[in-house]
Structure formats: C-alpha cells, structure tokens
Design a protein around this motif. Structure first.
Motif, PDB file in Angstrom:
ATOM      1  N   TYR A 189       0.832  -1.202   0.000  1.00 14.51           N
ATOM      2  CA  TYR A 189       0.000   0.000   0.000  1.00 14.51           C
ATOM      3  C   TYR A 189       0.871   1.257   0.000  1.00 14.51           C
ATOM      4  O   TYR A 189       0.665   2.166  -0.808  1.00 14.51           O
ATOM      5  N   LEU A 190       1.850   1.290   0.901  1.00 14.61           N
ATOM      6  CA  LEU A 190       2.708   2.479   0.987  1.00 14.61           C
ATOM      7  C   LEU A 190       3.570   2.641  -0.261  1.00 14.61           C
ATOM      8  O   LEU A 190       3.899   3.766  -0.649  1.00 14.61           O
ATOM      9  N   ASN A 191       3.912   1.535  -0.909  1.00 13.90           N
ATOM     10  CA  ASN A 191       4.643   1.614  -2.169  1.00 13.90           C
ATOM     11  C   ASN A 191       3.819   2.373  -3.199  1.00 13.90           C
ATOM     12  O   ASN A 191       4.329   3.263  -3.878  1.00 13.90           O
ATOM     13  N   THR A 192       2.536   2.042  -3.304  1.00 16.40           N
ATOM     14  CA  THR A 192       1.691   2.714  -4.291  1.00 16.40           C
ATOM     15  C   THR A 192       1.385   4.156  -3.878  1.00 16.40           C
ATOM     16  O   THR A 192       1.207   5.006  -4.747  1.00 16.40           O
ATOM     17  N   VAL A 193       1.347   4.421  -2.577  1.00 13.65           N
ATOM     18  CA  VAL A 193       1.200   5.806  -2.121  1.00 13.65           C
ATOM     19  C   VAL A 193       2.409   6.614  -2.571  1.00 13.65           C
ATOM     20  O   VAL A 193       2.278   7.711  -3.121  1.00 13.65           O
ATOM     21  N   SER A 194       3.591   6.058  -2.355  1.00 11.01           N
ATOM     22  CA  SER A 194       4.822   6.800  -2.648  1.00 11.01           C
ATOM     23  C   SER A 194       4.968   7.109  -4.134  1.00 11.01           C
ATOM     24  O   SER A 194       5.637   8.067  -4.503  1.00 11.01           O
ATOM     25  N   LEU A 195       4.337   6.320  -4.982  1.00 11.85           N
ATOM     26  CA  LEU A 195       4.403   6.562  -6.424  1.00 11.85           C
ATOM     27  C   LEU A 195       3.346   7.556  -6.893  1.00 11.85           C
ATOM     28  O   LEU A 195       3.376   7.998  -8.037  1.00 11.85           O
ATOM     29  N   THR A 196       2.401   7.882  -5.993  1.00 12.45           N
ATOM     30  CA  THR A 196       1.278   8.736  -6.373  1.00 12.45           C
ATOM     31  C   THR A 196       1.346  10.121  -5.746  1.00 12.45           C
ATOM     32  O   THR A 196       1.007  11.112  -6.383  1.00 12.45           O
ATOM     33  N   THR A 197       1.786  10.177  -4.494  1.00 15.28           N
ATOM     34  CA  THR A 197       1.758  11.446  -3.769  1.00 15.28           C
ATOM     35  C   THR A 197       2.943  11.513  -2.809  1.00 15.28           C
ATOM     36  O   THR A 197       3.395  10.477  -2.328  1.00 15.28           O
ATOM     37  N   PRO A 198       3.438  12.700  -2.515  1.00 19.92           N
ATOM     38  CA  PRO A 198       4.542  12.805  -1.551  1.00 19.92           C
ATOM     39  C   PRO A 198       4.086  12.382  -0.147  1.00 19.92           C
ATOM     40  O   PRO A 198       2.934  12.598   0.237  1.00 19.92           O
ATOM     41  N   MET A 199       4.996  11.771   0.592  1.00 17.20           N
ATOM     42  CA  MET A 199       4.709  11.374   1.975  1.00 17.20           C
ATOM     43  C   MET A 199       5.552  12.228   2.906  1.00 17.20           C
ATOM     44  O   MET A 199       6.672  12.604   2.562  1.00 17.20           O
ATOM     45  N   ASP A 200       5.016  12.482   4.106  1.00 11.67           N
ATOM     46  CA  ASP A 200       5.790  13.239   5.082  1.00 11.67           C
ATOM     47  C   ASP A 200       6.870  12.346   5.687  1.00 11.67           C
ATOM     48  O   ASP A 200       6.961  11.151   5.385  1.00 11.67           O
ATOM     49  N   GLY A 201       7.664  12.916   6.552  1.00 14.34           N
ATOM     50  CA  GLY A 201       8.793  12.192   7.139  1.00 14.34           C
ATOM     51  C   GLY A 201       8.392  10.961   7.928  1.00 14.34           C
ATOM     52  O   GLY A 201       9.050   9.920   7.834  1.00 14.34           O
ATOM     53  N   ASP A 202       7.306  11.053   8.710  1.00 13.62           N
ATOM     54  CA  ASP A 202       6.875   9.893   9.506  1.00 13.62           C
ATOM     55  C   ASP A 202       6.439   8.740   8.611  1.00 13.62           C
ATOM     56  O   ASP A 202       6.822   7.590   8.829  1.00 13.62           O
ATOM     57  N   TRP A 203       5.618   9.031   7.600  1.00 16.80           N
ATOM     58  CA  TRP A 203       5.152   7.956   6.721  1.00 16.80           C
ATOM     59  C   TRP A 203       6.291   7.408   5.872  1.00 16.80           C
ATOM     60  O   TRP A 203       6.307   6.208   5.552  1.00 16.80           O
ATOM     61  N   SER A 204       7.261   8.238   5.529  1.00 16.46           N
ATOM     62  CA  SER A 204       8.435   7.736   4.814  1.00 16.46           C
ATOM     63  C   SER A 204       9.201   6.749   5.686  1.00 16.46           C
ATOM     64  O   SER A 204       9.631   5.691   5.218  1.00 16.46           O
ATOM     65  N   GLN A 205       9.353   7.078   6.960  1.00 13.18           N
ATOM     66  CA  GLN A 205      10.026   6.178   7.897  1.00 13.18           C
ATOM     67  C   GLN A 205       9.241   4.866   8.056  1.00 13.18           C
ATOM     68  O   GLN A 205       9.827   3.787   8.075  1.00 13.18           O
ATOM     69  N   ILE A 206       7.921   4.987   8.170  1.00 20.60           N
ATOM     70  CA  ILE A 206       7.086   3.786   8.306  1.00 20.60           C
ATOM     71  C   ILE A 206       7.222   2.909   7.058  1.00 20.60           C
ATOM     72  O   ILE A 206       7.378   1.693   7.154  1.00 20.60           O
ATOM     73  N   TYR A 207       7.185   3.530   5.881  1.00 17.71           N
ATOM     74  CA  TYR A 207       7.324   2.782   4.633  1.00 17.71           C
ATOM     75  C   TYR A 207       8.683   2.084   4.576  1.00 17.71           C
ATOM     76  O   TYR A 207       8.768   0.887   4.267  1.00 17.71           O
ATOM     77  N   LEU A 208       9.740   2.798   4.882  1.00 12.19           N
ATOM     78  CA  LEU A 208      11.069   2.180   4.840  1.00 12.19           C
ATOM     79  C   LEU A 208      11.206   1.081   5.889  1.00 12.19           C
ATOM     80  O   LEU A 208      11.895   0.080   5.667  1.00 12.19           O
ATOM     81  N   TYR A 209      10.539   1.230   7.022  1.00 10.26           N
ATOM     82  CA  TYR A 209      10.559   0.203   8.069  1.00 10.26           C
ATOM     83  C   TYR A 209       9.895  -1.084   7.581  1.00 10.26           C
ATOM     84  O   TYR A 209      10.488  -2.164   7.665  1.00 10.26           O
ATOM     85  N   VAL A 210       8.654  -0.981   7.064  1.00 10.94           N
ATOM     86  CA  VAL A 210       7.975  -2.202   6.611  1.00 10.94           C
ATOM     87  C   VAL A 210       8.634  -2.752   5.352  1.00 10.94           C
ATOM     88  O   VAL A 210       8.679  -3.978   5.163  1.00 10.94           O
ATOM     89  N   ALA A 211       9.156  -1.879   4.503  1.00  8.02           N
ATOM     90  CA  ALA A 211       9.873  -2.354   3.314  1.00  8.02           C
ATOM     91  C   ALA A 211      11.131  -3.109   3.727  1.00  8.02           C
ATOM     92  O   ALA A 211      11.434  -4.170   3.161  1.00  8.02           O
ATOM     93  N   SER A 212      11.854  -2.589   4.721  1.00 10.81           N
ATOM     94  CA  SER A 212      13.064  -3.266   5.206  1.00 10.81           C
ATOM     95  C   SER A 212      12.723  -4.646   5.761  1.00 10.81           C
ATOM     96  O   SER A 212      13.368  -5.646   5.423  1.00 10.81           O
ATOM     97  N   LYS A 213      11.699  -4.707   6.608  1.00 12.50           N
ATOM     98  CA  LYS A 213      11.306  -5.991   7.202  1.00 12.50           C
ATOM     99  C   LYS A 213      10.847  -6.978   6.139  1.00 12.50           C
ATOM    100  O   LYS A 213      11.250  -8.143   6.144  1.00 12.50           O
ATOM    101  N   THR A 214      10.013  -6.501   5.232  1.00 18.32           N
ATOM    102  CA  THR A 214       9.461  -7.382   4.205  1.00 18.32           C
ATOM    103  C   THR A 214      10.556  -7.843   3.248  1.00 18.32           C
ATOM    104  O   THR A 214      10.634  -9.031   2.915  1.00 18.32           O
TER     105      THR A 214
END
Length: 161
Positions: free
Chosen positions: A66-91
């Motif tokens: 979900y966050l991958n598709t968000v990041s391709l559509t709209t800018p994310m703030d710093g917190d959501w960028s961190q959350i995305y990189l966190y779940v992306a790292s784990k996954t």
C-alpha cells in the motif's frame, strides 16, 4: 466469541483470494510478483494467529504494498516515509533474503509511528474483508436473480392474455 466453521473457512479462502489493497492512482499493477506472494504467505500466518484467538490485522507485506503505491502517487511526510522504509526493510529482508542498503534501512519506529502503522494494518484488513463480503453479496444476488429467471422460463404460462 468462537467463530463458526463457515467463518473460519471463509477467512482461510480470503487469505488466498482477497484483493491486495493499493492506493488509487493506477500503480497497483506495478507491485513485484515476490511481494504479492509474500502478502499471501503473511496472510496465511496471520490467519493461523487468528485461529488461536489473536485479533486479525493486515500484514507488513500488505502495508508495504500500500505504501509503495502511495509513494508513487503522492509525496509522503517524514513519519510515513520512515514507516514505509521500516515495513519495506522488514518485508524485503524476510522474503528476498537479503539486506536492505544501510542508507535506507529503518530498524525501528517511534511510538506514534508504531501506532500509525498498526492503524494502517487494521484499516487494510477491514478494507479487504469488506471487499470480500461485497463480492460474496453480489454473487449471491446474481445467483438469486438467475434462479428467478430460470424458474420464470421453466414455469409454464398458465394464463396468456
């Protein structure tokens, strides 16, 4: 409250057939195949937890998609960028069996980011179960309509004016 067998079977089937929830904007088709497979496998794991009484929720792989598709559509703030990189790292580390580059890997979240991630996972779970229920209702409605049409066609006309 214990679930009935039909509900448990529906949940199990849902882990395999429920849609992957993506952010609107047309990027859902761009998800890599390994991530789609990871979502199914993590849903199965989550389903096993649920049978033991845990509260069902979305998975890290679903949040990553979900966050991958968000990041391709709209800018994310710093917190959501961190959350995305966190779940992306784990996954990525769990399913691709390799390390994320050090410059983008996120190993932990602060309390608010954890709350936001958990809310996202709960929302994703609700969205996919609602989508499944809507599909099941539509199928039942169609079957009912087909049954009425079939009976009407098969039933002889008693009176024709």
């Amino acid at each position: 409250m214990p679930k009935n067998v039909d509900s448990m079977i529906g949940d199990l089937v849902g882990t395999l057939t429920d849609p992957i929830i993506v952010y609107p904007g047309g990027w859902g088709d761009s998800l890599p195949e390994w991530l789609k497979n990871a979502i199914t496998l993590e849903r199965l794991t989550e389903n096993m937890k649920e049978t033991k009484g845990d509260q069902p929720t979305g998975t890290d792989a679903e949040a990553c998609a979900y966050l991958n598709t968000v990041s391709l559509t709209t800018p994310m703030d710093g917190d959501w960028s961190q959350i995305y990189l966190y779940v992306a790292s784990k996954t990525y580390m769990r399913w691709r069996k390799s390390e994320m580059p050090d410059d983008i890997r996120v190993d932990s979240l602060n309390n608010q980011q954890t709350v936001d991630l958990n809310r996202l996972k709960e929302w994703l779970y609700r969205r996919r179960t609602i989508a499944r229920q809507e599909l099941e209702r539509a199928e039942r409605r169609q079957q009912k309509e087909e049954g009425v049409t079939k009976r009407t066609e098969e039933q002889p006309a008693l009176f024709e004016f």
